[in-house]
Design a protein around this motif. Structure first.
Motif, PDB file in Angstrom:
ATOM      1  N   ALA A 141       0.819  -1.207   0.000  1.00 61.36           N
ATOM      2  CA  ALA A 141       0.000   0.000   0.000  1.00 61.36           C
ATOM      3  C   ALA A 141       0.859   1.267   0.000  1.00 61.36           C
ATOM      4  O   ALA A 141       1.925   1.306   0.616  1.00 61.36           O
ATOM      5  N   CYS A 142       0.365   2.288  -0.704  1.00 64.99           N
ATOM      6  CA  CYS A 142       1.034   3.592  -0.696  1.00 64.99           C
ATOM      7  C   CYS A 142       0.932   4.167   0.713  1.00 64.99           C
ATOM      8  O   CYS A 142      -0.152   4.220   1.286  1.00 64.99           O
ATOM      9  N   ILE A 143       2.073   4.577   1.273  1.00 65.79           N
ATOM     10  CA  ILE A 143       2.041   5.154   2.619  1.00 65.79           C
ATOM     11  C   ILE A 143       2.108   6.681   2.558  1.00 65.79           C
ATOM     12  O   ILE A 143       2.323   7.334   3.568  1.00 65.79           O
ATOM     13  N   ARG A 144       1.942   7.215   1.393  1.00 62.80           N
ATOM     14  CA  ARG A 144       1.890   8.664   1.198  1.00 62.80           C
ATOM     15  C   ARG A 144       3.124   9.372   1.758  1.00 62.80           C
ATOM     16  O   ARG A 144       3.027  10.471   2.303  1.00 62.80           O
ATOM     17  N   CYS A 145       4.257   8.732   1.598  1.00 62.86           N
ATOM     18  CA  CYS A 145       5.481   9.306   2.168  1.00 62.86           C
ATOM     19  C   CYS A 145       5.998  10.450   1.315  1.00 62.86           C
ATOM     20  O   CYS A 145       6.804  11.251   1.772  1.00 62.86           O
ATOM     21  N   GLY A 146       5.559  10.512   0.050  1.00 66.86           N
ATOM     22  CA  GLY A 146       5.997  11.610  -0.810  1.00 66.86           C
ATOM     23  C   GLY A 146       7.369  11.399  -1.426  1.00 66.86           C
ATOM     24  O   GLY A 146       7.904  12.289  -2.082  1.00 66.86           O
ATOM     25  N   THR A 147       7.950  10.200  -1.253  1.00 61.93           N
ATOM     26  CA  THR A 147       9.279   9.946  -1.822  1.00 61.93           C
ATOM     27  C   THR A 147       9.266  10.076  -3.345  1.00 61.93           C
ATOM     28  O   THR A 147      10.213  10.583  -3.939  1.00 61.93           O
ATOM     29  N   THR A 158       2.279   9.804  -7.182  1.00 57.16           N
ATOM     30  CA  THR A 158       1.247   9.166  -6.361  1.00 57.16           C
ATOM     31  C   THR A 158      -0.131   9.747  -6.669  1.00 57.16           C
ATOM     32  O   THR A 158      -1.135   9.049  -6.652  1.00 57.16           O
ATOM     33  N   GLU A 159      -0.166  11.024  -6.995  1.00 53.57           N
ATOM     34  CA  GLU A 159      -1.444  11.648  -7.349  1.00 53.57           C
ATOM     35  C   GLU A 159      -1.916  11.168  -8.719  1.00 53.57           C
ATOM     36  O   GLU A 159      -3.114  11.012  -8.953  1.00 53.57           O
ATOM     37  N   GLU A 191      -3.662   7.922  -8.204  1.00 51.90           N
ATOM     38  CA  GLU A 191      -4.993   8.109  -7.639  1.00 51.90           C
ATOM     39  C   GLU A 191      -5.976   8.579  -8.715  1.00 51.90           C
ATOM     40  O   GLU A 191      -7.069   8.045  -8.855  1.00 51.90           O
ATOM     41  N   CYS A 238      10.318   4.357  -4.543  1.00 50.03           N
ATOM     42  CA  CYS A 238       9.122   4.051  -3.749  1.00 50.03           C
ATOM     43  C   CYS A 238       9.360   2.922  -2.750  1.00 50.03           C
ATOM     44  O   CYS A 238       9.692   1.804  -3.143  1.00 50.03           O
ATOM     45  N   PRO A 239       9.194   3.193  -1.439  1.00 51.18           N
ATOM     46  CA  PRO A 239       9.413   2.126  -0.467  1.00 51.18           C
ATOM     47  C   PRO A 239       8.321   1.063  -0.510  1.00 51.18           C
ATOM     48  O   PRO A 239       8.539  -0.067  -0.082  1.00 51.18           O
ATOM     49  N   LYS A 271       7.232  -0.071  -3.213  1.00 50.22           N
ATOM     50  CA  LYS A 271       7.513  -0.808  -4.461  1.00 50.22           C
ATOM     51  C   LYS A 271       6.354  -0.750  -5.443  1.00 50.22           C
ATOM     52  O   LYS A 271       6.039  -1.721  -6.134  1.00 50.22           O
ATOM     53  N   ARG A 272       5.697   0.388  -5.470  1.00 53.87           N
ATOM     54  CA  ARG A 272       4.562   0.509  -6.379  1.00 53.87           C
ATOM     55  C   ARG A 272       5.069   0.762  -7.801  1.00 53.87           C
ATOM     56  O   ARG A 272       6.056   1.470  -7.995  1.00 53.87           O
ATOM     57  N   PRO A 273       4.411   0.190  -8.798  1.00 55.03           N
ATOM     58  CA  PRO A 273       4.867   0.342 -10.180  1.00 55.03           C
ATOM     59  C   PRO A 273       4.423   1.694 -10.748  1.00 55.03           C
ATOM     60  O   PRO A 273       3.587   1.778 -11.640  1.00 55.03           O
TER      61      PRO A 273
END
Lengths: 450, 308
Positions: free
Chosen positions: A361-367, A379-380, A383, A411-412, A414-416
């Motif tokens: 899951a995306c943790i919204r860290c903003g990396t 990330t946006e 969404e 991305c921590p 590991k989202r594609p």
């Protein structure tokens, strides 16, 4: 204009092959040369099955304003001309030539006569040179600037920021004279006021070589760039060297810049000096599955399996084969694919490196936002794409994404992200096309009802 | 050869994972946990363990019932559990603590879709629900075993006016009443420094939060603005709660606005409302504003041309 530094990621360099002079491999028994190794219209074959061809002989002519001619890399007989499945999933015509092993050079090759901008551009076109950094845009089209006074700076791109890849490094070291000759040609015929050779600071030998050459030459200089990926990206390099921003939908020349890869420059000079068009490439062969990683000079059209063979084959079963570096390279479904003009590396990885990590899951860290060189919000995008919100994707400028891979890399979870960006880009493009078609239809109907 | 993997680029990934980040947060919480055991006795370790276990169990149970893949290995539930335990006094009954854990995991985290989907900090809500439900137990501050004077037997925020700089060492070391994890400012700062060094957090939120609390406390005429920074839940909140990725803004500018907002609210609540829990309410309120802050602080795409 802001002086803010662009983001990027610090990738492992893995320039294992930088210290090894390229080795010329033997002549392959068969080469398969696709008609599209560039952006633009595919070249048109001028030979037919059964024809005898020689090294450097024109086998397909450019078709249209944005195109590039193709030359035979071996001497032998044309076996067939048919469709092959390219790595992008599309079919493309390709010429298969059975080599006779003699490598006889085409007797009609001649050194081009150059004395004006027009015949310089013609020579660049005839050389078959395209953007060798990977993009494959026909170089003659890029350099054919109608108003030369617009050119303020030519940036010779020697950043080579992709991990593993060292073919540009070797070109800058082993073919320094060709690179230099090419720079001189650009200076003379494009009347470039300033030429900057941009090299990442992890290549001190290349920097020293060109600093020595530049001393005493007005208008040519070396810019030492930090080794932060993607330093070699066109927009990134223009910003970092000139602090200029190429606006959306515009070209580098609109801010007075031309960016040209160092190997491209060398290939132009080689043609101008020897008359030999682009028929072979220096290729970095590396990756965990390769027994002897090295740089190889391979004829265009050589199956990648032959090139790996030349490097001692595999020390473990390869599970992923890449055209290009690991950040932007394309994964190949088989070893049958040929070396192309715009290839600079082929990499082979074993099971461990080949597996894609499971996304969480995306943790919204903003990396991802912190690593995007173009200040986008991956990330946006994800969404908005999942919500099918084309308007928002347009506002977020997903169309600017150059797919450099920084967001996915960092991305921590590991989202594609790059994959989602690609999907979102085509989704947005389709939406815009649809809207345009609808608007045209509406206006037509409006006109009819009147 | 039996097939090659084909996937979208990039083909290499950084070594950072969600699990490693959460593990770093757990490591960063350890100094404060050890300090709490020293100050308030070993029961704090029991509370921390139970709370972490309860959070993990709640998440696992939810996912089992909902037939979802298990995510407990990401360790985020452990962090939530520890943070809730840090926010209760050492005397807290265990069953009440578990209610806080259940609220945090079931209602705030899982009901909204699990990690990354909650819009407010689960631990902070857990703490606030406990505070409002079991106010007596939540404010039954245990007096440190090594209590030596008036400060150490009270919660310093309540007696700020009576304190002076000679009380500073006790404030810094946390030898005074309070919830179990908040008192030792030194240990919390140590954890924060670790997180910054490990690049888990940026120092923007803690510094802007603490800095603006100081500024506004001083402007609002609060007593002992500097000393009050080391009292109450400010350090714990600013370093560990306000920096939660999910419920804080993306960009540096956004983080700065968020930190200053938290500081302003904390100072205002502490000085004007006389209510305990200024830090919790400030962070929760600012959590709600994060989507707006993100909208206001969107980075401008390089070369982006806005549509007319």
């Amino acid at each position: 204009m802001s002086a803010v530094r662009l983001h990027g990621v610090r990738v492992p360099h893995m320039k294992n092959t930088a210290g090894r002079k390229p080795e010329r491999m033997g002549v392959p028994t068969v080469v398969t040369i696709p008609m599209s190794m560039h952006i633009g219209a595919p070249a048109e074959p001028v030979v037919k099955p059964g024809d005898k061809v020689m090294v450097g002989q024109l086998i397909a002519k450019d078709a249209g304003p944005v195109s590039s001619p193709v030359y035979s890399s071996v001497s032998g007989v044309v076996k067939k001309i048919d469709d092959m499945l390219m790595s992008n999933g599309k079919f493309m015509k390709a010429i298969t030539i059975e080599s006779d092993g003699k490598q006889d050079i085409w007797d009609q090759l001649k050194v081009p006569e150059i004395n004006s901008f027009e015949n310089f551009i013609a020579a660049v076109k005839d050389s078959g040179v395209v953007g060798l950094g990977g993009a494959g845009f026909p170089t003659a089209v890029k350099l054919d600037i109608k108003d030369l006074s617009r050119i303020e700076t030519i940036i010779v791109n020697g950043a080579e920021c992709e991990p593993y890849v060292t073919s540009d490094t070797r070109t800058m070291l082993d073919d320094a004279e060709y690179v230099w000759e090419g720079i001189k040609l650009l200076q003379r015929y494009l009347q470039a006021k300033r030429i900057v050779i941009a090299i990442e600071n992890n290549k001190p030998d290349c920097i020293r070589t060109f600093q020595n050459m530049c001393s005493g030459n007005n208008g040519i200089e070396v810019a030492i760039m930090p080794s932060i990926y993607p330093q070699g990206g066109e927009k990134v390099l223009i910003y970092n060297v000139l602090k200029k921003i190429v606006p959306e939908g515009k070209l580098p020349i609109d801010v007075g810049a031309i960016v040209i890869n160092c190997t491209t420059v060398a290939a132009i000079a080689r043609y101008v000096k020897t008359g030999m068009p682009l028929i072979e490439k220096c290729i970095t062969v590396d990756g965990s599955a390769v027994r002897e990683p090295k740089n190889v000079i391979a004829p265009i059209g050589t199956p990648v399996s032959d090139v790996f063979e030349f490097c001692g084959g595999f020390k473990e079963e390869p599970k992923k084969i890449l055209y290009g570096g690991p950040m932007m390279g394309i994964a190949l479904p088989s070893l049958e694919y040929p070396i192309m003009k715009n290839n600079n590396a082929i990499l082979a990885f074993g099971q461990k490196e080949a597996l894609t990590p499971e996304p969480t899951a995306c943790i919204r860290c903003g990396t991802c936002i912190e690593s995007c060189p173009l200040r986008l919000m991956p990330t946006e995008f994800a969404e908005a794409y999942e919500a099918g919100d084309a308007e928002r994707l347009g506002k977020l400028k997903v169309n600017l994404c150059m797919e450099c891979g920084c967001c996915s890399y960092a991305c921590p979870a590991k989202r594609p992200l790059v994959q989602t960006n690609r999907l979102a880009k085509s989704f947005l493009a389709a939406h815009i096309a649809e809207k345009k078609a609808q608007a045209e239809k509406d206006s037509r109907e409006g006109a009819n009802s009147r | 050869m039996n097939g090659l993997f084909v996937s979208s680029s990039p083909h290499i990934r950084s070594a950072r994972t969600t699990q490693k980040i959460m593990l770093d947060v757990i490591i960063a919480l350890l100094p404060a946990l050890i300090a709490s055991a020293v100050i308030f006795g070993p029961r704090t370790l029991l509370l921390a363990g139970v709370s972490a276990a309860a959070c993990v169990a709640c998440e696992a149970l939810w996912e089992k019932l909902r037939k979802q893949p298990s995510t407990v290995s990401d360790l985020s539930a452990v962090v939530t559990g520890l943070l809730i335990a840090f926010n209760v006094p050492a005397s807290m009954p265990v069953w009440e603590l578990i209610i806080g854990d259940m609220v945090a995991i079931f209602i705030v985290k899982m009901l909204f879709g699990g990690l990354g989907c909650n819009f407010i900090n689960p631990a902070m809500v857990g703490r606030t629900v406990l505070f409002l439900s079991f106010t007596a137990d939540m404010t039954n501050y245990v007096i440190p075993e090594k209590a030596v004077d008036a400060l150490s037997s009270a919660t310093p925020l309540a007696i700020m006016g009576e304190l002076g700089w000679n009380d500073f060492p006790e404030l810094l070391l946390g030898i005074h009443g309070g919830v179990m994890g908040e008192t030792c400012a030194l240990a919390l700062i140590l954890g924060g420094v670790y997180l910054v060094i490990r690049r888990v957090i940026k120092p923007i939120i803690p510094i802007s939060y603490i800095g603006s609390t100081l500024l506004f406390s001083w402007l609002f005429g609060g007593e002992q603005p500097v000393l009050s920074l080391f009292a109450g839940g400010l350090m714990l909140g600013a370093i560990f709660m306000a920096t939660d990725y999910v419920t804080s803004p993306y960009t540096n500018k956004g983080k700065l606005i968020f930190g200053i907002g938290c500081g302003l609210l904390t100072a205002a609540i502490r000085i004007f409302s006389n209510s305990a829990g200024g830090v919790s309410f400030s962070i929760l309120l600012m959590n709600l504003l994060v989507p707006y802050i993100n909208g206001l602080t969107m980075p401008k795409p390089l070369g982006g041309v806005s549509e007319k």
